[in-house]
Design an enzyme around this catalytic site. Sequence first.
Site, PDB file in Angstrom:
ATOM      1  N   CYS A  73      42.079  97.153  36.996  1.00 58.02           N
ATOM      2  CA  CYS A  73      42.459  96.245  35.941  1.00 58.02           C
ATOM      3  C   CYS A  73      41.621  95.319  35.934  1.00 58.02           C
ATOM      4  O   CYS A  73      41.201  94.496  37.011  1.00 58.02           O
ATOM      5  CB  CYS A  73      43.933  95.487  36.097  1.00 58.02           C
ATOM      6  SG  CYS A  73      44.239  94.475  34.815  1.00 58.02           S
ATOM      7  N   CYS A  94      41.983  93.429  27.348  1.00 56.80           N
ATOM      8  CA  CYS A  94      42.098  94.503  28.455  1.00 56.80           C
ATOM      9  C   CYS A  94      40.277  94.519  28.753  1.00 56.80           C
ATOM     10  O   CYS A  94      39.624  94.698  28.030  1.00 56.80           O
ATOM     11  CB  CYS A  94      42.311  95.688  27.601  1.00 56.80           C
ATOM     12  SG  CYS A  94      42.139  97.028  28.646  1.00 56.80           S
TER      13      CYS A  94
END
Length: 314
Positions: A88, A251
């Site tokens: 991530c 993101c």
Amino acid sequence: MSVQHDRVPVEKYHGTGNDFIVVDAVESIPDRPAFATAHCDRETGVEHDASPRTGADGVLFLHLEERYSPPRVVMTLVQPDGSVAAMCGNGARVAAAWAAERTGSDELMIDTPAGTRHAVVEGDEVTIEMGEPSFRPRDVPLAREAERSEASEERAGAERHASREAELIEEDVEGLTVTAVNTGVPHAVAVVDDVDAVDLESVAPAVRYADVFPEGANVTLASRDGEDREGNPQFRQRTYERGVEGETRSCGTGAVAVAAVAKRLGLVDGSDSMTVSPPGGDLRITVPDDGPATLAGPAEREFAGELDVVVRST
Ligand SMILES: N[C@H](CCC[C@H](N)C(=O)O)C(=O)O
């Protein structure tokens, strides 16, 4: 069935609006998926006056190992659907900011299932190495073309994650023309004229669950938006995230995917540096030919608090 309630200290951080509950991994939370699903809920999850939004995009369980130089942080991201993500980008930047706060070190190594990533913290800005984006079918991963005959399909078996001969470059997948790349996690990137003109919530799920992506994929939209202040190419980005099962405000792996795909498709006349702007802010990306991509942007702490650990005895 008895239910035991304990409380656990947590902090809330966000990286350009991609927000996370942070828990020190020394805390005992036997059912991490249940904890994440309950507290990330956008209606009934964690909330605080200092935070603009209820809930979160995931829970980062962080284990700090100060005996190393630079200090290491073992990062585990549990997403709202209970899944654990291999990487991530925004979460790793948050992990670096969290560890810098605790150790005073401005250099950290973040251990993730996708690999160890070097991070540098300068005030609120965190720059992290993101490994080398890969279009290789076995890396994304991609599944074999759908077998033509039923018999061969049975032979193949639904669970097979077979490698596929060709990379997936600008191909139609469930109505969207996408390019598939792994930037720590799989992304299906669609370059469009205007990211705001796409009804992402309705078009994304079919692509996210398409058979060609045996492990699923995040669905990222990109549209060119001129140049940034340094004259580098600038893109707008929107991402529908696997594991969140919805659009997030930012993101990090998706921003790197936009830059890698833009370069692969020849949209940026060879530039290695770009600004990619999800709804939550600006991220600065580099995608050199010979070395890891980098992701840079703010990581901010919103609040500290306590949350219930719901331990269900069966
Ligand atoms: N939803 C992603 C993981 C989080 C990625 C995103 N939040 C980032 O900043 O890279 C997946 O399951 O592949």
